[in-house]
Design an enzyme around this catalytic site. Sequence first.
Site: not given
Length: 397
Positions: A309, A326
Amino acid sequence: MSYVEVPGAKVPIRMWADPASVEDGAMQQLRNVATLPWIKGLAVMPDVHYGKGATVGSVIAMHGAVCPAAVGVDIGCGMSAVKTSLTANDLPGDLSRLRSRIEAAIPVGRGMHDDPVEPGRMHGFPTAGWDDFWARFDGVAEAVKFRQGRAAKQMGSLGSGNHFIEFCLDESDSVWLMLHSGSRNIGKELADHHIGVAQQLPHNQGLVDRDLAVFIADTPQMGAYRNDLFWAQEYATYNRAIMMSLFQDVVRKEFKKARVTFDPVISCHHNYVSEERYEGMDLLVTRKGAIRAGSGDYGIIPGSMGTGSYIVKGLGNEKAFNSASHGAGRRMSRNAAKRRFSTQDLVEQTRGVECRKDSGVLDEIPGAYKPIEQVIDRQRDLVEVVAKIKQIVCVKG
């Protein structure tokens, strides 16, 4: 990478995704949105995929109107992350006990706390505004009033689906805590209620898709929706803040000798509405599966339960209405993932991660998501990468 412009009925569709890679259903949804009379701009993020009414991964700017289905049913869903003073050298070889203690402290799935969490008893939790927030519940839609007790007990709980809690390492071997959740059942019920109201309004009867029904400024219905929307967004913010406090408390207790300290928490919504000004107009900007990425804004773009991430900083690109993706975005539906992959595939794709590896989370397998590195590469003009982190513990609902 800059955007590709695709013609639309009322506005061009600015795409930070390759149009050829977007499924037909999602492209049709984007074309449908571009027909709305109130629309002033549409930006499409590289994680775009089919959703209800509007695609996930789209930023819709409208003047004097807002579409509740373009917010999504998990109002205020988003991410929180914090860097800690721990490093890889502080960690035990077996992380199963840490995972168990996280799951014991924070209810997952449809679970909730036995009694409402009291923020005043939590380490460093900012309680200013808490009483006022709950007092304003009296002003939300009558249709959901009976859910107050449940909403209070679900505050500080994870939920299911793609929500998660993760214990991660960055490329310098520093430990980060990260989580993903929203407004739980109360947000969904408020969204469903208002979508139903909007679909009955006369001005929405000629739309190409009834799920794109909007509320118009200066009407009672818009006033009621805005009230409930902003309350639910606040619920989501508190929900993540409480979970992060509980998570930090678990980590403090588990690593007492290290005397863990935490940097300021980064938090961002990715299903929400914001009042913003562009080209001299006051607009209602809806981000559904997108984060705000104004100049200097910190954000979080997660991958999947087996991939990295990114912590990012916004570059303030107004062509994208100061937005970014997102997450990685799904490349197949949950049912398709269950048909395509086995639990053995899940074991292999989450190797090195302490997490569930059973059929109950098969629809969240990393192979069901787009490669996060490609998604980041397509938005280099929207954000800069601050840190890349990789989970070593992942808690799913």
